[in-house]
Each structure stands twice: as C-alpha cells, then as structure tokens.
Scaffold this motif. Structure first.
Motif, PDB file in Angstrom:
ATOM      1  N   PHE A 127       0.818  -1.223   0.091  1.00 19.26           N
ATOM      2  CA  PHE A 127      -0.033   0.011   0.064  1.00 19.26           C
ATOM      3  C   PHE A 127       0.879   1.409   0.026  1.00 19.26           C
TER       4      PHE A 127
ATOM      5  N   THR B 263       0.977   5.807  -0.509  1.00 22.58           N
ATOM      6  CA  THR B 263       0.138   6.946  -0.315  1.00 22.58           C
ATOM      7  C   THR B 263       0.816   8.113  -1.372  1.00 22.58           C
TER       8      THR B 263
ATOM      9  N   ALA C 250       0.983  13.349   4.362  1.00 22.80           N
ATOM     10  CA  ALA C 250      -0.173  12.551   4.613  1.00 22.80           C
ATOM     11  C   ALA C 250      -0.675  12.879   6.182  1.00 22.80           C
ATOM     12  N   GLY C 251      -2.042  13.162   6.385  1.00 13.25           N
ATOM     13  CA  GLY C 251      -2.227  13.403   7.761  1.00 13.25           C
ATOM     14  C   GLY C 251      -2.260  15.195   8.038  1.00 13.25           C
TER      15      GLY C 251
ATOM     16  N   GLU D 153      -2.824  17.439   5.882  1.00 14.98           N
ATOM     17  CA  GLU D 153      -3.512  18.588   4.729  1.00 14.98           C
ATOM     18  C   GLU D 153      -4.635  19.408   5.570  1.00 14.98           C
TER      19      GLU D 153
ATOM     20  N   VAL E  77      -8.086  21.059   6.527  1.00 14.40           N
ATOM     21  CA  VAL E  77      -9.385  20.603   6.776  1.00 14.40           C
ATOM     22  C   VAL E  77     -10.425  21.770   6.987  1.00 14.40           C
TER      23      VAL E  77
ATOM     24  N   THR F 109     -11.706  17.075   4.441  1.00 18.19           N
ATOM     25  CA  THR F 109     -10.454  17.514   4.050  1.00 18.19           C
ATOM     26  C   THR F 109     -10.470  18.230   2.663  1.00 18.19           C
TER      27      THR F 109
ATOM     28  N   GLN G 281     -10.797  15.811  -0.027  1.00 24.26           N
ATOM     29  CA  GLN G 281     -12.503  15.317  -0.312  1.00 24.26           C
ATOM     30  C   GLN G 281     -13.195  16.263  -1.214  1.00 24.26           C
TER      31      GLN G 281
ATOM     32  N   ASP H  27      -6.592  10.792  -1.118  1.00 25.23           N
ATOM     33  CA  ASP H  27      -7.231  10.606   0.321  1.00 25.23           C
ATOM     34  C   ASP H  27      -6.665   9.400   1.054  1.00 25.23           C
ATOM     35  N   THR H  28      -6.733   8.224   0.689  1.00 25.55           N
ATOM     36  CA  THR H  28      -6.456   7.163   1.469  1.00 25.55           C
ATOM     37  C   THR H  28      -4.980   6.554   0.984  1.00 25.55           C
TER      38      THR H  28
ATOM     39  N   GLU I 216      -3.216   0.892  -4.130  1.00 21.85           N
ATOM     40  CA  GLU I 216      -2.694  -0.532  -3.983  1.00 21.85           C
ATOM     41  C   GLU I 216      -3.235  -1.102  -5.690  1.00 21.85           C
TER      42      GLU I 216
END
Lengths: 379, 288
Positions: free
Chosen positions: B120, B122, B127-128, B130, B132, B141, B144, B213-214, B217
């Motif tokens: 996986f 990113t 990451a984490g 950004e 909001v 976020t 999104q 976003d997530t 993979e």
C-alpha cells in the motif's frame, strides 16, 4: 516427396524424439541416484519457510528471511547434517499460505516447516498436523497456531501482551478506552479475546469496540460514532494499511487523543504517525543479535526477526538431537525432539523454555516511538 | 444528534468518490452496452502513474496528474482496440466480453503489482497534515472537497457535451443504436474509441484522487468498480446523471446504515440494496 517417404520420415522423426526422451529420463534418474550422499557426506535437511516477502508487511517478511539466513550462516561446521532453506512468498495471505504449505510438504518433501504470522500460521498449522510435518511459527499472537503435536510457536503469546497492557493502562490512570479492531485478522482477534477476559478484572471501561474488516478504507463514520464518548485512549488493533489510514482519519476528524496498541505499530513502515505513543510488544531481541544483524545487513532488525532466528535454531537443535547423522530423522522424531527441548539460549535471551503447549515462553515489553524508532521503556 | 452533520458530510464524501467511478463506467456502458470490468483497473493505473512521476521521478504534481490521466485514457483506448473491438466486430456474446474484461482487469492488476509491488502506498507527501474545513458542523479535508467539486464538474461537462456538441450527440446515437448510427455516417469505431479514452481517463482521475485521500494498491480498482456498479444500477445503468444520483444515495445508505450497527455491515448493506434494486427496480431510479 511421395506419401510413403513422408510416412517413413515421420516414423523416424518420432522414434528419434522418443529416443531422446528416454535417454534424458535415464540421465535424470542416474543423476538423482548419484546425488545421494556418499557414505562420508552429510545428509541435507530441507526446511521450507513461508514468509510475506511481498505485500503490505514485506518489510517484516524480508527481515525474517534475513534473520533465518543469518542463523543458517552461524551454524557450526561440525553438525550432523547440512541445512537447506526453501523460501516461498505467501504475501501474508492465508489462501496462499495453505497452497504453499501443501506444496512444501507434498511436492518439495521438506523435513520441517516455518511460517509467519497468525493469518498464515492458522491455516498452515492444521495442514502440518494432518500431514505430520514439524512446524514452527515465529510471529503469531494467536496461540492456537501451536495446537497439536507437530506445531510450535516461538512468539510472545497474546495473554502475555494483554496482561502487561492492562497493567500499563492502570499505571497511567486510564479509565475509558475505545477499541478499533480488525475483526477478521486472527492475530488481532486473539489479542482482543485475551484482553476482554482480563479487563473484566479491572475498573477500566471499554466504552466501545468498533469492528471492521480487512480492506476497509473509510473509517469516518466509525470514528464519528465514538468521538462523543471522549475516551482516555484509542486502542488500534489492525495491520497495515488499515492502521495508518485509521490513524490519519482520526487526526483529520480533529481527535488528538493518544492511540495505543498491542503490537500493531511495528507492522507499519510509517512509525512517525505514532511518535510519542506507548504500546505493548513482544519480547525484545538481545543486544548481541541486534549487533550481529545490523553488522551483517547494514540495517537494524525488524520486529520478530529474533523470533525467526530462534525458530530456525530450535529446528536445527531438534534435528541434531533426533538424528544419527547417517540418515535423516523422521518427521515424528523431529517433532518429539522439539517437544523435549526444555531450555535453550537464543536471540531472545538465555534459558528460554518451551511449555507443554509447544509455546516458547517469552515476556511482553512496553515501548514507545521516539524519532520514528521503537524504544523499550519497561520493564 | 451532533453526529448528524458529520454523517451527512461523510455520506457526501463517499458519494463523490463513487460518482466519479460511476460517471466513466456509465459513459462506457451507455454507449456500448458492455459491462467493462477492466475499467476498475484503470483507477490503479492512474494512481500508480502519478506515484511514479511525482514520488518516483520528482516531477511537478500537476504535470504528474495530467500524465496519469492521459496514460489511463491511452491504456483504456489501447485495451479497447486490441481486445474489445475485435470481439465486438466478431459479434461475441456478452459473456465472452465479460470474461475478456475480467481477464483485462486481472492482467492489469498483476502488471501493476509486479512493477510497483503490492504494498500500500500514499500519493500525498504530507499525509495527515492537509487542510481541513468545517462545513455546517462536519469536517472535510481539502482532497475530499476537490473530489466532490471535480465529480460535479465532470458530470456537468459530460452533460454539456451531450447537449451542445456534435460529438455528444454522436455518442448518444451510438448508444441508442450502433447499426443505424453507422448507416447515417457516424464513425462508430472512432466514437467508441473516444468514449473509452474519456471513460478511462475519468477512472484514472478517480484513482489519483483516492490515492491522495487514502492511498493506492494494485487491487484498489475492484472495490471502487463494485461500488461504482452498484451506484450505476441504483441510479439507472447507462445513465450518467443516474450514476451520480445512485452514488450519493449509496453513500448515504452506507453511512447512515452503520450509524447504529457495526461498521462490518457496510458492504453487506451496499450489496443488499443492490439486490433489492435488481429485484424490484432493475432499471434504476432514472431510466436510460
């Protein structure tokens, strides 16, 4: 060219092909027979190892492979047997693990098996038991992987993790917790089972358990359901990548409450996400093993590498005890020799013992992530 | 009840992701009447293209995204020309095309896994961390929000294309009756080729945005495709607007559905709704 000529040439051609095939078979059989050791050559013991060499936990699988190969390189030269390793990649998937176990036993005719983790260990274990193949798993929290006479587990059992984890919760004055659990992961399920049994003896309240399945990528609604409960800590029992995604989504939701786990953090290659967080993990490797591994490979060993080093060493110890050096010991003899090992020194420490369930006795530790690296803080 | 605004936002976020997948899928299905299972794998192609150019080669983010979208579109077009077009020319049955599409998806996923491993990844470098935003009590976020806005813009663009351009009218004509379209002089091979390019590019964009976003993979396309298909069936298979409606409806059903029960039920709820629609309203909410 007449039809008769063509027919004759065809028959001759077929005869030549068949003749070559027969000669090839004779050569192959002769070569196989001649590969039997001469009377003064040591027999070779083949150990089949199934590891996640690719996939989400490949870094742990690769570290395990390195540790096993390191153990092989450290074997003294005066042993009764030569030892050969056959590695297969199960990608941490139970279905692949089952296929590989069957292949290693039935096709490769290995003398013993090693596996990694609860998901794969849980499927390899009954196969090994049914086929009577000695099997050592070096990374399973689920103690049922050691069920049966042929299965052994060299990993800190979940009940050890749970006991220390609850002690640490009490020590830190934590009263309310929320659990996020990857319910279809065997290791996580085993840890949670032990935890739920032990927590009842305390006044710590589990205000919510949010179960989810492997493959979940959107935890937002699960998070919103528990946000208002204001727990003192969130316990995350998940593997990568669910663990990292869940942690990021917790932070995106504005939750800065600490997170913790029993073992899950070291499945991640993004440990900086858990900077400063404490957690409980399996037994520490000894300094000599860490030094040896680091000098050999240029990087420090990952979580579980010492267990794999010891798992291989245990099998060698059992084979040496069971065999006479002239012919290979049977699976049953190796299994009996493993069960009779009472105390041994290894990468996890000295005087390690194996209990009557086939589980190596080792204690959990409390760790924290400091500068992106796990550091043991207790005991 | 404080949770309601966030549940609504969560539903909209999920719906936005599904709608982007449904848009491209419905564009292809509406034109060719072909269930392109291989479509899902193109989301992974888009995501991994950006991974390679942005994180691997260090290219500018926007250049990497444009390249990712173009590569997804190009690969979709190549697959159509090499696999689906010959089968359609041979008048192969729907089952043959479905199996071919399944083979395409498996092959593309496997190639991606071999090139990039199945670990996986990113796309985001932060990451984490950004931005909001708070919208009426719900948190969303930046990524999104971009997914939501882009999805709506693409839907609007496709709608305008159908309504005001000759090309859009040609697509609708081919979708209505391919044989008659040929007779009236429409180059159906070219039109369908462009449809596959555009649809695949949209899939690639969906994969890229989900990657931010997530994460990405190799097998990410299958789960996205399934949700896109469910959304399409709920909203009206082959109907671009129906797919978007179905996507948001699915997002709401899933998130409100697990409000009081375990999150493990999310997929069961989604597929349960699919079965209900197939049994009682197979044409979906908006007919084609």
């Amino acid at each position: 060219m007449t039809k008769t000529t063509k027919t004759v040439l065809g028959i001759v051609g077929i005869a030549i092909i068949v003749g070559i095939a027969i000669i090839a078979i004779i050569i192959a059989v002769t070569a196989k027979n001649s590969s039997k050791p001469a009377s003064n050559e040591k027999p070779t013991i083949t150990i089949g190892v199934t590891l996640p060499l690719t996939g989400d936990v490949a870094m742990l699988g690769q570290s395990a492979k390195n540790a096993i190969e390191l153990a092989q390189s450290q074997l003294p030269t005066n042993l009764k047997y030569n030892y050969k390793l056959v590695f297969e990649d199960d990608q941490f998937k139970p279905a692949l693990g089952a296929t590989i176990a069957n292949k290693l036993i039935s096709v490769d005719h290995v003398d013993a098996l090693m596996s990694f983790g609860s998901p794969v260990g849980s499927v390899v274990s009954p196969i090994a038991e049914k086929k009577g193949a000695p099997h050592v798993n070096s990374f399973a929290s689920a103690s049922h992987v050691a069920d049966g006479d042929y299965n052994f587990l060299d990993y800190t059992p979940s009940y050890e993790d749970s006991e220390l984890f609850i002690q640490e919760l009490e020590k830190r004055g934590i009263k309310k917790i929320v659990f996020f659990a990857q319910s279809d992961n065997q290791g996580a399920a085993s840890i949670i089972d032990s935890f739920e049994r032990d927590i009842k003896k305390t006044d710590i309240e589990v205000v919510s358990i949010q179960n989810f399945t492997t493959g979940t990528r959107d935890f937002r609604t699960n998070i919103d359901k528990v946000k208002g409960l204001k727990p003192d800590i969130y316990v995350l029992e998940a593997t990568s990548p669910e663990l990292e995604i869940l942690t990021r989504q917790l932070r995106q939701a504005g939750i800065n409450t600490p997170v913790t786990t029993m073992e899950a953090f070291e499945f991640s290659d993004q440990m900086s996400l858990f900077e400063g967080m404490w957690y409980v993990n399996g037994a520490d490797a000894t300094p000599w093993f860490v030094d040896l591994y680091t000098k050999t490979y240029g990087v420090s060993p990952k979580f579980g590498a010492a267990n794999d080093y010891d798992g291989f060493s245990l099998l060698v110890k059992a084979v040496e005890a069971a065999g006479d050096g002239k012919t290979k010991p049977t699976h049953e003899q190796i299994k009996d020799a493993l069960a009779n090992i009472k105390s041994f020194d290894g990468a996890l420490g000295t005087n390690q013992t194996i209990d009557s369930n086939g589980i190596v006795d080792s204690k959990a530790v409390v760790r924290t992530i400091k500068n992106g690296v796990p550091v043991t803080i207790a005991p | 009840m404080d949770i309601i605004p966030q549940l609504i936002v969560n539903s909209i976020i999920a719906g936005a992701i599904y709608s982007m997948v449904a848009l491209g899928f419905n564009l292809i299905y509406g034109t060719t009447k072909f269930f392109d299972l291989g479509y899902g794998a193109l989301a992974a192609v888009g995501g991994y293209s950006v991974f390679y150019f942005y994180k691997g080669l260090g290219l500018n983010l926007y250049v990497a995204i444009i390249l990712g979208i173009l590569i997804s579109g190009a690969i979709g077009l190549i697959i159509y020309r090499l696999v689906y077009a010959p089968l359609r020319k041979r008048k192969s049955s729907g089952m043959v095309l479905l199996v071919a599409a399944l083979g395409v998806m498996t092959a593309v996923q496997s190639i991606v896994a071999i090139l990039f491993t199945s670990q996986f990844q990113t796309l985001s470098r932060s990451a984490g961390n950004e931005a909001v935003y708070n919208i009426f009590g719900g948190v969303i976020t930046q990524t999104q929000l971009i997914i939501l806005i882009l999805g709506l813009l693409i839907m609007a663009a496709i709608g305008l294309m159908f309504r005001y351009t000759l090309f859009g009218k040609a697509i609708k004509a081919v979708g209505d009756d391919e044989e008659v379209s040929k007779i009236v002089g429409i180059n159906t091979v070219k039109v369908i080729g462009w449809v596959f390019f555009i649809g695949s590019a949209i899939a690639g964009l969906a994969g890229i945005l989900v990657g931010f976003d997530t994460g990405i993979e190799p097998t990410m396309g299958l789960s996205l495709l399934l949700k896109g298909v469910i959304a399409s069936i709920i909203g009206g298979i082959g109907n671009v607007y129906g797919g978007v409606l179905g996507a948001f409806l699915l997002g709401f059903i899933e998130n409100f559905g697990i409000w009081q029960i375990s999150g493990e039920w999310k997929d069961a709820i989604a597929f349960g709704v699919l079965i209900l629609f197939l049994l009682f309203r197979p044409q979906g909410i908006l007919k084609l």
